[in-house]
Design a protein around this motif. Structure first.
Motif: not given
Length: 302
Positions: A144-145, A167-169, A255, A260, A262, A264, A281
């Motif tokens: 998920y994000t 923010t991350y995925t 987002l 994005t 993101i 990781e 992701g």
């Protein structure tokens, strides 16, 4: 369901006080016993329900001066009123920790989404940087994000998040499920800081958890070691821009629908054999068109 869901197309704000009153709560801000599988929202896109039986109450959801989550240009989930929160930490049926054992919750406070269409589901909640989150598709741990607001001065001892957004995925295997070789799903603040298990909390904020959904599949989302404070959601056929709106009308983007910022989850691997992911992701071929993330860096394949 009148008075419970104020819907503008595919965006829904949950009226926790009205829903709990309908369920028999004399005081919606006090804990009330709620049965398993109690429907919270049922519309043309999804059905959202409680998971196991638990006690629920209405709680504050807005943080850091932001009181709305906006999808696209003008579709808002109003967070100025109270959100819905359970009383018991979710665990697997055998007491397992969902973030460590990757076992879908069977007890405690968690939410179930039955998708009626393929698309993307954005759960709006009060997010915490020091509580892990998990999502499951038909019992399998899903990537998920997560995107959330963090007050710049929330924790002077933490490595600062200067733009106010975390923010991350989560990394995914080839089918889009969580790549369990990365180990335990850590707190957001730890993930944001490159799997640093010693990272300290930076506080709470409005946020979203976004995941891909498929028609006729069941999804579970929850906080781990806590109870997710849930206020509403957006269903969309495609990813959309997500912002939070302050009391003075100013906005902060969480987002972007097409791209994005993101972060990781990083591993020690940083070579040509590293896996590639798309912005949702999901594991992809390194030559896939669009934005591809490898070793935490974004590349655009045309």
């Amino acid at each position: 369901m009148a008075g419970i869901c104020a819907s503008a197309q595919n965006v829904c704000t949950i009226d926790a006080k009205a829903w709990l009153t309908e369920k028999g709560a004399a005081d919606p801000t006090a804990l009330t016993a709620i049965d398993a599988n109690s429907v919270i929202v049922d519309n043309e896109d999804v059905t959202v329900s409680t998971g196991a039986a638990d006690q629920y109450k209405a709680v504050d959801i807005a943080f850091n001066g932001y009181n709305k989550v906006r999808f696209g240009a003008d579709k808002d989930v109003d967070c100025s009123d109270l959100g819905l929160q359970g009383n018991s930490n979710p665990k697997g049926a055998g007491g397992e920790d969902p973030a460590k054992n990757f076992v879908q919750p069977g007890t405690g406070a968690y939410y179930v989404v039955k998708a009626k269409k393929d698309g993307y589901f954005y759960a709006v909640l009060k997010a915490s940087s020091n509580k892990a989150y998990t999502v499951f598709e038909e019992g399998k741990c899903l990537s998920y994000t997560l995107a959330m607001n963090i007050a710049d001065d929330a924790d002077k001892n933490a490595d600062p998040i200067t733009n106010g957004v975390l923010t991350y995925t989560l990394p995914a295997d080839e089918e889009g499920f969580y790549d369990q070789s990365n180990g335990t799903i850590l707190w957001p603040i730890q993930i944001y800081h490159n799997n640093n298990a010693e990272a300290t909390s930076a506080g709470n904020g409005l946020g979203v958890i976004m995941f891909k959904v498929y028609a006729d599949c069941n999804y579970v989302f929850n906080a781990v070691g806590s109870k997710a404070s849930f206020k509403g959601f957006c269903y969309s056929e495609n990813p959309v821009d997500v912002s939070i709106v302050a009391e003075d009308g100013s906005t902060l983007k969480l987002l972007s629908g097409g791209s994005t910022d993101i972060t990781e989850i990083n591993t020690d691997k940083n070579d040509v054999d590293a896996p590639a992911y798309n912005i949702a992701g999901q594991r992809v071929n390194k030559n896939a068109k669009g934005i591809v993330i490898i070793n935490g860096k974004k590349y655009v394949n045309k």
